[in-house]
Design a protein around this motif. Structure first.
Motif, PDB file in Angstrom:
ATOM      1  N   GLU A  32     -14.385  -7.460 -35.768  1.00  0.00           N
ATOM      2  CA  GLU A  32     -14.631  -8.796 -36.480  1.00  0.00           C
ATOM      3  C   GLU A  32     -15.375  -9.613 -35.562  1.00  0.00           C
ATOM      4  O   GLU A  32     -16.379 -10.311 -35.951  1.00  0.00           O
ATOM      5  N   LYS A  36     -19.697 -11.047 -36.142  1.00  0.00           N
ATOM      6  CA  LYS A  36     -19.995 -12.389 -36.329  1.00  0.00           C
ATOM      7  C   LYS A  36     -20.974 -12.578 -35.446  1.00  0.00           C
ATOM      8  O   LYS A  36     -21.970 -13.325 -35.560  1.00  0.00           O
ATOM      9  N   LYS A  37     -20.820 -12.067 -34.130  1.00  0.00           N
ATOM     10  CA  LYS A  37     -21.924 -12.413 -32.961  1.00  0.00           C
ATOM     11  C   LYS A  37     -23.172 -11.693 -33.129  1.00  0.00           C
ATOM     12  O   LYS A  37     -24.099 -11.985 -32.989  1.00  0.00           O
TER      13      LYS A  37
END
Length: 59
Positions: A32, A36-37
């Motif tokens: 997760e 996001k990164k």
């Protein structure tokens, strides 16, 4: 034939109570964060390994 896919065993399995799998939690949480990164596309072709951290030395 696998015991799990043998028709003769239909209805003969039961599921245990849930337990926390900390390795799986680390894996999911890590994916997760990386999603996001870097975005979801990057995760499609990568494999991640989860290992137990080395114990901290006692003082």
């Amino acid at each position: 034939m696998s015991e799990a896919t043998d028709r003769a065993n239909m209805g003969k399995f039961e599921m245990s109570e849930p337990v926390t799998d900390y390795a799986m939690k680390t894996y999911i949480d890590g994916r997760e964060l990386l999603k996001k990164k870097y975005g979801e596309d990057m995760l499609e072709y990568l494999t991640f390994h989860v290992r137990k951290k080395a114990p901290k030395p006692e003082r």
